[in-house]
Design a protein around this motif. Structure first.
Motif, PDB file in Angstrom:
ATOM      1  N   VAL A  42      40.952  44.370  72.689  1.00  0.00           N
ATOM      2  CA  VAL A  42      41.785  44.575  73.881  1.00  0.00           C
ATOM      3  C   VAL A  42      41.057  45.477  74.869  1.00  0.00           C
ATOM      4  N   THR A  43      40.870  44.990  76.076  1.00  0.00           N
ATOM      5  CA  THR A  43      40.086  45.724  77.091  1.00  0.00           C
ATOM      6  C   THR A  43      40.866  45.857  78.390  1.00  0.00           C
ATOM      7  N   VAL A  44      42.122  46.280  78.311  1.00  0.00           N
ATOM      8  CA  VAL A  44      42.926  46.485  79.522  1.00  0.00           C
ATOM      9  C   VAL A  44      42.273  47.591  80.348  1.00  0.00           C
ATOM     10  N   PRO A  45      41.993  47.338  81.624  1.00  0.00           N
ATOM     11  CA  PRO A  45      41.263  48.330  82.425  1.00  0.00           C
ATOM     12  C   PRO A  45      42.151  49.457  82.942  1.00  0.00           C
ATOM     13  N   GLY A  46      41.484  50.529  83.421  1.00  0.00           N
ATOM     14  CA  GLY A  46      42.181  51.611  84.089  1.00  0.00           C
ATOM     15  C   GLY A  46      42.925  52.536  83.148  1.00  0.00           C
ATOM     16  N   HIS A 105      43.903  39.429  78.987  1.00  0.00           N
ATOM     17  CA  HIS A 105      44.220  40.486  78.024  1.00  0.00           C
ATOM     18  C   HIS A 105      45.309  40.027  77.047  1.00  0.00           C
ATOM     19  N   VAL A 106      46.236  39.179  77.538  1.00  0.00           N
ATOM     20  CA  VAL A 106      47.243  38.613  76.631  1.00  0.00           C
ATOM     21  C   VAL A 106      46.566  37.731  75.582  1.00  0.00           C
ATOM     22  N   THR A 375      52.956  38.769  82.866  1.00  0.00           N
ATOM     23  CA  THR A 375      51.964  39.046  81.825  1.00  0.00           C
ATOM     24  C   THR A 375      52.422  40.156  80.881  1.00  0.00           C
ATOM     25  N   ALA A 376      53.227  41.087  81.390  1.00  0.00           N
ATOM     26  CA  ALA A 376      53.775  42.124  80.509  1.00  0.00           C
ATOM     27  C   ALA A 376      54.725  41.501  79.493  1.00  0.00           C
ATOM     28  N   ASN A 377      55.530  40.534  79.940  1.00  0.00           N
ATOM     29  CA  ASN A 377      56.429  39.832  79.021  1.00  0.00           C
ATOM     30  C   ASN A 377      55.650  38.969  78.037  1.00  0.00           C
ATOM     31  N   ALA A 378      54.531  38.380  78.488  1.00  0.00           N
ATOM     32  CA  ALA A 378      53.695  37.586  77.582  1.00  0.00           C
ATOM     33  C   ALA A 378      53.085  38.474  76.506  1.00  0.00           C
TER      34      ALA A 378
END
Length: 458
Positions: A42-46, A105-106, A375-378
């Motif tokens: 998982v590489t979610v930025p920021g 990211h999902v 995407t948050a719900n996914a």
């Protein structure tokens, strides 16, 4: 039962926790490498993506404890939970993390979920019996939403405004289902859209987790499509899909000889000892059938059309299935399994097991689509699948009977157990209720969860 005293509630004990079984489940998650998988994948930025290996397990733990919205994740921050777990985060921090996800990211979370299932299968018999036969069931459901700011929400086939969640589960005759793959789609999307990719991913995950024998992909009529059949075949599986009542299917059923119908044991059936047969309102028959003849010839598929017919309670109702006899309702199944006709039809009816999984999710994390961002719900759906599989694996380690229980039952018996943290002789102890009815199962779970770590091979 009556309350025997007048009680004054006081919220002042820093050593109590409400979820005495949760440490065992999250220890199991650590043992199979959930944190390492998140770090690797998982590489979610920021800032939102910082410490993902802490935030993702925190969300999963909240779901296991019963959280069905982002604000509910604060259920973990109480009493002595800070002494049991490190890295607890507020619900707002976890919500910010979820809103940082994009589509890629999902998909990274999907990869984490698939690899975690493979590792769980090595420590818990959640796929027992797969060496003989395993079933892959695919279906979708609409999660109803409200308001105007929910991305992707639309009116679909159910005429309900919401988001569409597509699931693929794996089960065997000896084990309860686990979730192998998920996809969140717009609410107005076709049910079968993307199913071929989902089936391919599921079959690949199943073969990494175990060496299955016969694998059968089951689905309803919304998945009666060439790409679905091709995906099952390419993955080395058989297929069993409800056929749509189009003109070709109706003609095939109408051509079945009356003597070919076999009475089956169905609802309210009675066994006649004198005639040594079942007396039932349902019969089955089969006929060879070539599907998808409107496609090019290379896409034509010839297999068995197994048909169940059930007598109508009111034979005078209007015809709804072409020119077939109005006294029956017909349920055709297109399959290439080699089971006897009665067994093949009964096995296909067990596809309904996926409805129990959907009900479990809607009774838990999928009670809401908690964010306005698609995407948050996914990501929430992918994490709900991880929480479901962890709960299933923990329950199966605790006992065979709980391994087939509903998630709510597992939560009530193994997770939501009040406990008190105490330090005795430089060792932390978790004191649980005396005479807890499921003490043996919970003790078995703790013993199994504290075993050696699982080495990463995928």
């Amino acid at each position: 039962m009556r309350v025997c005293h007048s009680l004054d509630p006081v919220f002042d004990d820093p050593n109590l926790i409400a979820f005495g079984g949760l440490p065992a489940v999250m220890t199991l998650a650590e043992r199979v490498g959930l944190h390492d998988l998140v770090d690797e994948r998982v590489t979610v930025p920021g800032p939102a993506g910082a410490n993902a290996s802490v935030k993702v397990p925190a969300i999963v733990a909240g779901m296991i404890a019963g959280a069905d919205s982002i604000s509910d994740l604060d259920v973990l921050r109480h009493g002595g939970m800070g002494r049991v777990f490190t890295g607890l985060r507020s619900a707002t921090t976890l919500g910010t993390h979820l809103r940082g996800y994009r589509f890629g990211h999902v998909r990274q979370l999907d990869a984490v979920a698939a690899r975690l299932l493979v590792r769980l299968a090595r420590v818990s018999p959640i796929l027992a019996g797969a060496e003989h036969v395993a079933y892959v069931d695919v279906d979708d459901t609409v999660r109803e939403t409200h308001g105007y700011r929910k991305q992707g929400a639309a009116y679909g086939y159910s005429r309900v405004k919401g988001l569409n969640a597509q699931l693929a589960i794996v089960s065997t005759p000896l084990s309860a289902p686990v979730i192998a793959a998920t996809r969140l789609r717009k609410g107005n999307i076709d049910s079968g859209h993307g199913a071929a990719r989902l089936i391919g991913d599921t079959l690949a995950t199943l073969r990494r987790a175990t060496t299955p024998g016969l694998v059968v992909v089951r689905a309803d009529s919304a998945y009666f499509r060439h790409d679905v059949i091709a995906a099952a075949t390419a993955g080395g599986a058989r297929f069993s899909v409800t056929a749509r009542m189009n003109k070709a299917v109706v003609r095939a059923i109408a051509g079945i000889d009356e003597a070919a119908w076999t009475t089956i044991r169905y609802r309210d059936a009675i066994y006649d000892q004198a005639e040594q047969r079942w007396i039932s309102q349902a019969e089955v028959a089969e006929v060879p059938f070539t599907a998808f003849t409107s496609h090019r010839k290379a896409h034509h598929v010839t297999a068995r059309l197994i048909v169940r017919r059930v007598k109508r309670l009111n034979p005078h109702t209007a015809k709804t299935q072409g020119e077939l006899l109005p006294g029956y309702r017909y349920h055709p199944v297109f399959t290439n399994t080699t089971l006897a006709v009665v067994d093949a039809e009964a096995a296909h009816r067990d596809h309904a097991i996926i409805e129990a999984v959907i009900a479990d999710l809607k009774d838990g994390p999928l009670a809401h689509a908690p964010s306005g961002k698609f995407t948050a719900n996914a990501a929430w759906l992918a994490l709900a699948a991880i929480a479901f599989n962890l709960t299933r694996a923990a329950a199966r380690l605790a006992s065979t009977s709980l391994g087939r229980a509903r998630t709510a039952t597992v939560r009530r018996t193994l997770i939501q157990v009040a406990g008190r943290i105490a330090n005795q002789a430089r060792r932390w102890r978790l004191h649980l209720p005396r005479r807890w009815h499921w003490q043996d199962e919970l003790d078995t779970l703790y013993t199994a969860a504290l075993g050696p770590p699982i080495l990463a091979t995928s």
